[in-house]
Design a protein around this motif. Structure first.
Motif, PDB file in Angstrom:
ATOM      1  N   VAL A 281       0.845  -1.202   0.000  1.00  0.00           N
ATOM      2  CA  VAL A 281       0.000   0.000   0.000  1.00  0.00           C
ATOM      3  C   VAL A 281       0.877   1.249   0.000  1.00  0.00           C
ATOM      4  N   LYS A 282       1.939   1.222   0.820  1.00  0.00           N
ATOM      5  CA  LYS A 282       2.853   2.367   0.843  1.00  0.00           C
ATOM      6  C   LYS A 282       3.507   2.566  -0.523  1.00  0.00           C
ATOM      7  N   GLY A 283       3.923   1.476  -1.146  1.00  0.00           N
ATOM      8  CA  GLY A 283       4.529   1.586  -2.472  1.00  0.00           C
ATOM      9  C   GLY A 283       3.541   2.112  -3.508  1.00  0.00           C
ATOM     10  N   GLY A 284       2.304   1.630  -3.438  1.00  0.00           N
ATOM     11  CA  GLY A 284       1.288   2.113  -4.382  1.00  0.00           C
ATOM     12  C   GLY A 284       0.975   3.586  -4.192  1.00  0.00           C
TER      13      GLY A 284
ATOM     14  N   LEU B 219       1.579   6.623  -6.799  1.00  0.00           N
ATOM     15  CA  LEU B 219       0.525   7.564  -7.207  1.00  0.00           C
ATOM     16  C   LEU B 219       0.957   9.015  -7.043  1.00  0.00           C
ATOM     17  N   PHE B 220       1.795   9.300  -6.047  1.00  0.00           N
ATOM     18  CA  PHE B 220       2.302  10.653  -5.885  1.00  0.00           C
ATOM     19  C   PHE B 220       3.497  10.919  -6.793  1.00  0.00           C
ATOM     20  N   ALA B 221       4.291   9.886  -7.089  1.00  0.00           N
ATOM     21  CA  ALA B 221       5.509  10.077  -7.876  1.00  0.00           C
ATOM     22  C   ALA B 221       5.212  10.298  -9.362  1.00  0.00           C
ATOM     23  N   VAL B 222       4.205   9.632  -9.909  1.00  0.00           N
ATOM     24  CA  VAL B 222       3.938   9.747 -11.350  1.00  0.00           C
ATOM     25  C   VAL B 222       3.625  11.184 -11.764  1.00  0.00           C
ATOM     26  N   PRO B 223       2.642  11.854 -11.166  1.00  0.00           N
ATOM     27  CA  PRO B 223       2.389  13.222 -11.627  1.00  0.00           C
ATOM     28  C   PRO B 223       3.553  14.172 -11.348  1.00  0.00           C
ATOM     29  N   PHE B 224       4.239  13.959 -10.215  1.00  0.00           N
ATOM     30  CA  PHE B 224       5.351  14.842  -9.883  1.00  0.00           C
ATOM     31  C   PHE B 224       6.501  14.694 -10.887  1.00  0.00           C
ATOM     32  N   THR B 225       6.904  13.469 -11.163  1.00  0.00           N
ATOM     33  CA  THR B 225       8.027  13.270 -12.086  1.00  0.00           C
ATOM     34  C   THR B 225       7.627  13.641 -13.518  1.00  0.00           C
ATOM     35  N   PHE B 226       6.405  13.303 -13.931  1.00  0.00           N
ATOM     36  CA  PHE B 226       5.978  13.663 -15.290  1.00  0.00           C
ATOM     37  C   PHE B 226       5.976  15.171 -15.469  1.00  0.00           C
TER      38      PHE B 226
ATOM     39  N   TYR C  56      11.339   3.857  -9.416  1.00  0.00           N
ATOM     40  CA  TYR C  56      12.462   3.952  -8.490  1.00  0.00           C
ATOM     41  C   TYR C  56      12.052   4.657  -7.200  1.00  0.00           C
ATOM     42  N   LEU C  57      11.362   5.811  -7.321  1.00  0.00           N
ATOM     43  CA  LEU C  57      10.954   6.551  -6.125  1.00  0.00           C
ATOM     44  C   LEU C  57       9.933   5.786  -5.277  1.00  0.00           C
ATOM     45  N   ALA C  58       9.074   5.035  -5.915  1.00  0.00           N
ATOM     46  CA  ALA C  58       8.025   4.338  -5.173  1.00  0.00           C
ATOM     47  C   ALA C  58       8.526   3.088  -4.463  1.00  0.00           C
TER      48      ALA C  58
END
Length: 178
Positions: A120-123, A127-134, A173-175
């Motif tokens: 759950v923590k990884g998911g 979910l937070f890493a995708v919009p930030f990195t994109f 990587y971040l997740a």
């Protein structure tokens, strides 16, 4: 023919439309009215306009176009910008409401996240890493465009695919590895 006679004949032709038709057959179309008008109240005018609009054809919309990376990444950049801004404002408001709701503080949030299962923590991190990195990588792409780099069709597509690959790799990587 003197100028006064020419003026008089022109005045007669303008003053009498029948002479104009008889003397100049090429101008006969100017005398016909193909459209009729009628006085309408503003409410009648609006209802008439709405009735006309119902019979107009719709212009092509997004359903007929083949999706292209250019407009997909453009839309995604705007959506991620709005989502990141909304998350920032929501987080700031949550901390501002700490005096009203004392459960919203760093210690409670840390213990809440620590009690979650790893998947759950990884998911959630993903979910937070995708919009930030994109949004970050696409912003770098736009900065390159601002200085005139990668503006050809080939360059736009190459940088678009690079942004998507960098987003996927860095988000994973971040997740899951940080």
């Amino acid at each position: 023919m003197s100028t006064s006679l020419v003026r008089q004949s022109l005045f007669r032709a303008v003053a009498k439309p029948s002479m104009l038709r008889a003397s100049a057959p090429g101008l006969m179309l100017a005398q016909r009215r193909f459209a009729s008008t009628q006085n309408m109240t503003p409410a009648e005018s609006i209802s008439y306009l709405n009735a006309q609009r119902q019979h107009r054809p719709n212009s092509p919309h997004a359903q007929i176009y083949q999706p292209q990376i250019t407009w997909i990444l453009s839309i995604a950049n705007r959506v991620t910008g709005v989502a990141l801004s909304g998350a920032l404002y929501a987080g700031a408001l949550a901390y501002l409401l700490h005096p009203v709701f004392p459960i919203i503080d760093s210690a409670h949030l840390v213990s809440l996240v620590a009690d979650l299962p790893t998947w759950v923590k990884g998911g959630l991190k993903f979910l937070f890493a995708v919009p930030f990195t994109f949004h970050t990588f696409n912003g770098i792409r736009h900065l390159g465009w601002d200085i005139g780099k990668g503006l050809t069709i080939k360059g736009v597509y190459a940088t678009g695919y690079t942004v998507m690959a960098a987003t996927a790799i860095s988000s994973i990587y971040l997740a899951f590895f940080v």
